[in-house]
Design an enzyme around this catalytic site. Structure first.
Site, PDB file in Angstrom:
ATOM      1  N   MET A  90       1.079  -1.814   0.019  1.00  0.00           N
ATOM      2  CA  MET A  90      -0.044  -0.045   0.214  1.00  0.00           C
ATOM      3  C   MET A  90       0.791   1.556  -0.192  1.00  0.00           C
ATOM      4  SD  MET A  90      -1.103   2.730   1.751  1.00  0.00           S
ATOM      5  CE  MET A  90      -1.791   2.656   3.913  1.00  0.00           C
ATOM      6  N   LYS A 185     -12.045   9.990   8.917  1.00  0.00           N
ATOM      7  CA  LYS A 185     -11.904  10.394  10.018  1.00  0.00           C
ATOM      8  C   LYS A 185     -12.692  11.485  10.407  1.00  0.00           C
ATOM      9  CE  LYS A 185      -7.696  11.496  12.779  1.00  0.00           C
ATOM     10  NZ  LYS A 185      -6.444  11.245  13.209  1.00  0.00           N
ATOM     11  N   ASP A 257      -6.360  12.083  19.788  1.00  0.00           N
ATOM     12  CA  ASP A 257      -5.889  11.033  18.640  1.00  0.00           C
ATOM     13  C   ASP A 257      -4.562  10.135  18.853  1.00  0.00           C
ATOM     14  OD1 ASP A 257      -5.340   9.831  16.125  1.00  0.00           O
ATOM     15  OD2 ASP A 257      -5.101  10.810  15.198  1.00  0.00           O
TER      16      ASP A 257
HETATM   17  C1  GLT Z   1      -1.556   9.857   9.677  1.00  0.00           C
HETATM   18  C2  GLT Z   1      -3.191   9.244   9.892  1.00  0.00           C
HETATM   19  C3  GLT Z   1      -3.803   8.390   9.627  1.00  0.00           C
HETATM   20  C4  GLT Z   1      -3.891   7.636   8.031  1.00  0.00           C
HETATM   21  C5  GLT Z   1      -2.430   7.600   7.401  1.00  0.00           C
HETATM   22  C6  GLT Z   1      -2.376   7.712   5.888  1.00  0.00           C
HETATM   23  S1  GLT Z   1      -0.991   9.134   7.768  1.00  0.00           S
HETATM   24  O1  GLT Z   1      -1.112   8.712  10.864  1.00  0.00           O
HETATM   25  O2  GLT Z   1      -3.864   9.220  10.910  1.00  0.00           O
HETATM   26  O3  GLT Z   1      -4.963   7.366   9.660  1.00  0.00           O
HETATM   27  O4  GLT Z   1      -3.881   6.238   8.071  1.00  0.00           O
HETATM   28  O5  GLT Z   1      -2.510   8.908   4.825  1.00  0.00           O
HETATM   29 MN    MN Z   2      -5.541   7.497  13.101  1.00  0.00          MN
END
Ligand code: GLT
Ligand code: MN
Ligand code: MN
Length: 389
Positions: A90, A185, A257
């Site tokens: 990936m 997210k 986070d």
């Molecule tokens: C970043 C983020 C992740 C993503 C990554 C891909 S980068 O660290 O917090 O959740 O999967 O861009």
């Molecule tokens: Mn993350």
């Protein structure tokens, strides 16, 4: 650590360069660990038994590298992969670190920024494919707002669609064997991010020109940040044929986070997730998108990586034990007790069946009276997970 939980290549455990390479910087503190080079990370991952390594363009090639430097970095990285038998399944683009992306990438108000984001992604796709990637992740960390006074969400969605459609065509035009996996997210680093959840991404994919090429890369922590049940979200992605990739980690909902080691915090939800992935037969990479606590040194980073894989394998064994546990399975069978009188109605419509069902007289009192023994089932699971069963 016991050998029975030693990772095997067929487990398809992967880590990002940015995960084990995390130097422990946070919004309040400087790095606590020296950076590892990509080649050092490949060696470390091979030592702990991982199957592969994923990367953002700039995890591998610095954003200001010359073409010659780029080629040299790629050469040594691929050599290390070959030498240690690791894959790079990936790849993705960093569309969030550079200040140019402070208002987003594909959804920035400035058309020049949107064009730069597409340009950067095309080049990053070239790089990923050159290293063997077949999945291309899009995480829109900056695709959002702090204030909706600044941008129309309808425009932003249209710009996102425009970019993904363009990039799908680019992949096809180049003859790349690549599928896109979108990663939702809800917030952080923006106040609000567009497409906050798996469900919203699934809805959006259907509006693209090539929906078959596009699926999901759900992340445990991201659904938990939204207060949602990750296993249910993954089930929905799977059911839609869209579980292209998965980011495993852990998160205490309501906190910052965290990107903790897989199963570090929510053991039971982690169990349900592993159980689902194993039962449905998900055979893609199990990617750990997490990092070691800020307290750790290089050995602690290895402990972190080993811990992610070990917990997955233990939970996989527990899922098998759950499936073979006669008491648990007996209670489940009772809860689902089939009655010959009521077959499944899936695909079974007929005028006659509908009329019979419409006229049937149900005994509501009887339907409500039988205990389902869910307390017993869940406690048996707790016993099993805690190792007393
Ligand atoms: C970043 C983020 C992740 C993503 C990554 C891909 S980068 O660290 O917090 O959740 O999967 O861009
Ligand atoms: Mn993350
Ligand atoms: Mn992720």
């Amino acid at each position: 650590m016991s050998d029975s939980y030693r990772p095997q290549p067929e487990d398809k455990f992967t880590f990002g360069l940015w995960t084990v390479g995390n130097v422990g910087r946070d919004p309040f503190g400087e790095p606590v660990r020296a950076p590892f080079s990509p080649v050092e990370i490949v060696r470390m991952l091979a030592d702990v038994g991982a199957y592969g390594v994923n990367f953002h363009d700039n995890d591998l090639v610095p954003i200001d590298a010359t073409a010659r430097e780029r080629d040299e970095i790629v050469r040594s990285f691929k050599e290390a992969l070959d030498e240690r038998g690791l894959k790079a399944p990936m790849a993705t683009t960093n569309l969030f670190t550079d200040p140019a992306f402070r208002d987003g990438a594909f959804t920035a108000n400035d058309p020049a920024v949107r064009a730069y984001a597409i340009h950067k992604t095309m080049r990053a796709m070239d790089l990923g494919v050159e290293c063997g990637a077949t999945t291309y992740v899009f995480w829109g960390g900056r695709e959002g707002t702090e204030s909706d006074a600044t941008k129309s969400p309808v425009d932003a969605l249209a710009w996102m669609r425009e970019a993904l459609n363009f990039l799908c065509e680019y992949a096809v035009d180049q003859g790349y064997d690549l599928r896109f996996a979108l990663e939702p997210k809800p917030n952080e680093p923006r106040g609000d991010i567009y497409f906050p959840t798996v469900g919203s991404m699934l809805g959006f994919i259907g509006t693209l020109d090539r929906p078959d090429m596009v699926g999901l890369n759900p992340e445990v922590a991201h659904e938990h940040m939204a207060g949602l049940n990750f296993t249910h979200a993954v089930a929905q992605a799977w059911d839609a044929g869209k579980l292209f990739h998965i980011d495993l980690n852990d998160q205490n909902p309501g906190r910052y986070d965290q990107d903790f080691r897989f199963a570090a915090h929510n053991l039971k939800p982690a169990f349900f997730l592993v159980k689902l992935l194993e039962e449905v037969g998900y055979d893609g990479p199990r990617h750990f998108d997490a990092h070691a606590y800020r307290t750790e040194d290089a050995e602690g980073v290895r402990d972190f990586a080993r811990g992610c894989m070990r917990s997955y394998l233990i939970l996989k064994e527990k899922a098998q034990a759950f499936a073979q546990d006669e008491a648990i399975q007996g209670l489940l069978a009772e809860a689902q007790q089939a009655s010959a009188e009521f077959p499944s109605y899936a695909g079974g419509y007929s005028r006659q069946a509908a009329e019979a069902l419409r006229e049937h007289s149900f005994d509501r009192g009887q339907l409500a009276s039988r205990g389902l023994a869910y307390e017993k089932i869940d406690q048996l699971l707790t016993d099993l997970l805690l190792g007393v069963r």
